[in-house]
Design an enzyme around this catalytic site. Structure first.
Site, PDB file in Angstrom:
ATOM      1  N   HIS A  82       0.828  -1.214   0.000  1.00  0.00           N
ATOM      2  CA  HIS A  82       0.000   0.000   0.000  1.00  0.00           C
ATOM      3  C   HIS A  82       0.857   1.257   0.000  1.00  0.00           C
ATOM      4  O   HIS A  82       1.951   1.295   0.562  1.00  0.00           O
ATOM      5  CB  HIS A  82      -1.023  -0.011   1.137  1.00  0.00           C
ATOM      6  CG  HIS A  82      -0.500   0.177   2.521  1.00  0.00           C
ATOM      7  ND1 HIS A  82      -0.297   1.425   3.075  1.00  0.00           N
ATOM      8  CD2 HIS A  82      -0.168  -0.713   3.493  1.00  0.00           C
ATOM      9  CE1 HIS A  82       0.123   1.293   4.326  1.00  0.00           C
ATOM     10  NE2 HIS A  82       0.225   0.008   4.612  1.00  0.00           N
ATOM     11  N   ASP A 194       5.990   2.731   6.475  1.00  0.00           N
ATOM     12  CA  ASP A 194       4.708   2.017   6.441  1.00  0.00           C
ATOM     13  C   ASP A 194       3.773   2.801   5.509  1.00  0.00           C
ATOM     14  O   ASP A 194       3.191   3.797   5.912  1.00  0.00           O
ATOM     15  CB  ASP A 194       4.121   1.929   7.844  1.00  0.00           C
ATOM     16  CG  ASP A 194       2.786   1.208   7.904  1.00  0.00           C
ATOM     17  OD1 ASP A 194       2.356   0.634   6.881  1.00  0.00           O
ATOM     18  OD2 ASP A 194       2.163   1.231   8.974  1.00  0.00           O
ATOM     19  N   GLU A 227      -5.201   1.782   2.464  1.00  0.00           N
ATOM     20  CA  GLU A 227      -5.068   0.649   3.389  1.00  0.00           C
ATOM     21  C   GLU A 227      -5.300   1.067   4.825  1.00  0.00           C
ATOM     22  O   GLU A 227      -5.900   0.327   5.608  1.00  0.00           O
ATOM     23  CB  GLU A 227      -3.676   0.023   3.243  1.00  0.00           C
ATOM     24  CG  GLU A 227      -3.494  -1.289   4.023  1.00  0.00           C
ATOM     25  CD  GLU A 227      -2.979  -1.105   5.448  1.00  0.00           C
ATOM     26  OE1 GLU A 227      -2.910  -2.111   6.185  1.00  0.00           O
ATOM     27  OE2 GLU A 227      -2.646   0.038   5.834  1.00  0.00           O
ATOM     28  N   GLU A 228      -4.832   2.246   5.184  1.00  0.00           N
ATOM     29  CA  GLU A 228      -4.866   2.668   6.582  1.00  0.00           C
ATOM     30  C   GLU A 228      -6.281   2.949   7.088  1.00  0.00           C
ATOM     31  O   GLU A 228      -6.480   3.105   8.300  1.00  0.00           O
ATOM     32  CB  GLU A 228      -4.002   3.915   6.774  1.00  0.00           C
ATOM     33  CG  GLU A 228      -2.523   3.728   6.468  1.00  0.00           C
ATOM     34  CD  GLU A 228      -1.782   2.905   7.504  1.00  0.00           C
ATOM     35  OE1 GLU A 228      -2.407   2.519   8.511  1.00  0.00           O
ATOM     36  OE2 GLU A 228      -0.592   2.644   7.307  1.00  0.00           O
ATOM     37  N   ASP A 250       3.888  -5.818   3.586  1.00  0.00           N
ATOM     38  CA  ASP A 250       3.686  -4.732   4.538  1.00  0.00           C
ATOM     39  C   ASP A 250       4.807  -4.787   5.564  1.00  0.00           C
ATOM     40  O   ASP A 250       5.615  -5.730   5.560  1.00  0.00           O
ATOM     41  CB  ASP A 250       2.310  -4.834   5.215  1.00  0.00           C
ATOM     42  CG  ASP A 250       1.726  -3.468   5.565  1.00  0.00           C
ATOM     43  OD1 ASP A 250       2.511  -2.571   5.938  1.00  0.00           O
ATOM     44  OD2 ASP A 250       0.496  -3.300   5.478  1.00  0.00           O
TER      45      ASP A 250
END
Length: 320
Positions: A82, A194, A227-228, A250
């Site tokens: 992501h 991330d 994604e978050e 990830d």
């Protein structure tokens, strides 16, 4: 501060060991739903070796065709990381000129106090500082409480609410103003590892397969959005592309940091290689192939157990 979200940081020469594409991805600002800048970096870099497109959600796709003669009914491998990051979104501008906000994605609120942030506004990037009631003015019982996002504000230096509303609109987003930096021993720090790192791995997988002239499989690399917050990009990509197999990349936690219980989280020391997830919702044959390949290629790795959901895009791909 860079003038555009996708520009490399001013005054910082890229390190010889850090690929320029990764540095550009880490520098670009792109909270969930606002990933245009990092997605453009990813797409522009992939244009040289793959068929590139972007869907309506904002997820870029790099498609690498199978080797000549393999086109007929070639299976499709989806490689996914992501490209969004956590951020802040302005919810209210008060008459004194302070911006009130909430988190885009999950935050440890203690990290935010005193941070300098960059807001992306209609007129370009704007610097602000996260503030809260000073500790000197807190009551004794208040000092014992962890700061809450609802008690924080962003100060952009506006003289009053009218000027602040000229500078910023409700729904403008911000990220911490911190460029990537190299540390000793080949280590890198960044606000957005991330998971720009995962999107870079997907990009690099596609580049290497294209460089090798393709494979027996068609490779679809994606840098998924959102994604978050909702797994939005992975839901739509997995549904639309209908892969025969999927690898989701990830980040995870290095468990050699102080205070972590390895009996619960597993032993994954920083520098010990990638972590392979194994568990109830993950394909066992694919895990064994990854495990066997790592052993044969002498790639160091560790294994983590997942008893239910992984908390990553793999959950959305599993359901699709």
């Amino acid at each position: 501060m860079s003038d555009t979200p996708g520009a490399p940081p001013a005054g910082q020469a890229p390190g010889a060991g850090v690929p320029q594409v990764l540095l550009d991805l880490l520098t670009a600002r792109g909270p969930s739903g606002y990933e245009t800048a990092p997605a453009a970096v990813w797409s522009d870099a992939a244009n040289g070796f793959a068929e590139v497109s972007t869907d309506v959600v904002g997820t870029p796709l790099a498609r690498v065709s199978p080797k000549h003669g393999s086109e007929h009914a070639a299976p499709r491998l989806l490689v996914m990381g992501h490209i969004d990051e956590i951020g802040l979104i302005v919810t209210h501008i008060d008459d004194e000129g302070y911006l009130w906000f909430t988190g885009v994605g999950g935050w440890d609120a203690q990290v935010l106090v005193g941070q300098r942030v960059v807001l992306d506004t209609r007129d370009g990037p704007l610097t602000g500082v996260v503030g809260k009631k000073p500790i000197h003015l807190l009551r004794e019982e208040e000092r014992k409480k962890v700061a809450d996002i609802r008690d924080m504000h962003i100060d952009v230096g506006a003289r009053d609410g009218a000027q602040a509303r000229e500078l910023v609109r409700i729904g403008d987003v911000a990220v911490i103003d911190a460029d990537p930096a190299e540390l000793p021993n080949g280590r890198l720090t960044s606000r957005a590892l991330d998971n720009r790192l995962g999107s870079f791995v997907a990009f690099e997988a596609a580049r290497l397969v294209a460089e090798a002239g393709g494979s027996a499989w068609e490779l679809a690399a994606v840098a998924v959005a959102q994604e978050e917050i909702t797994f939005g990009g992975s839901r739509t990509s997995a549904f639309a592309l209908e892969p025969d197999a999927a690898i989701v990349i990830d980040v995870t936690h290095a468990t050699d940091a102080p205070g972590i219980e390895v009996k619960e989280a597993g032993k994954h020391e920083l520098g010990s290689g990638p972590v392979l997830s194994r568990g109830s919702t993950l394909n066992q044959r694919l895990f064994e192939l990854l495990f066997q390949t790592a052993e044969e290629e002498k790639i160091p790795f560790t294994v983590e157990a997942s008893a239910r959901a992984t908390g990553t895009d793999a959950d959305a791909v599993h359901l699709s």
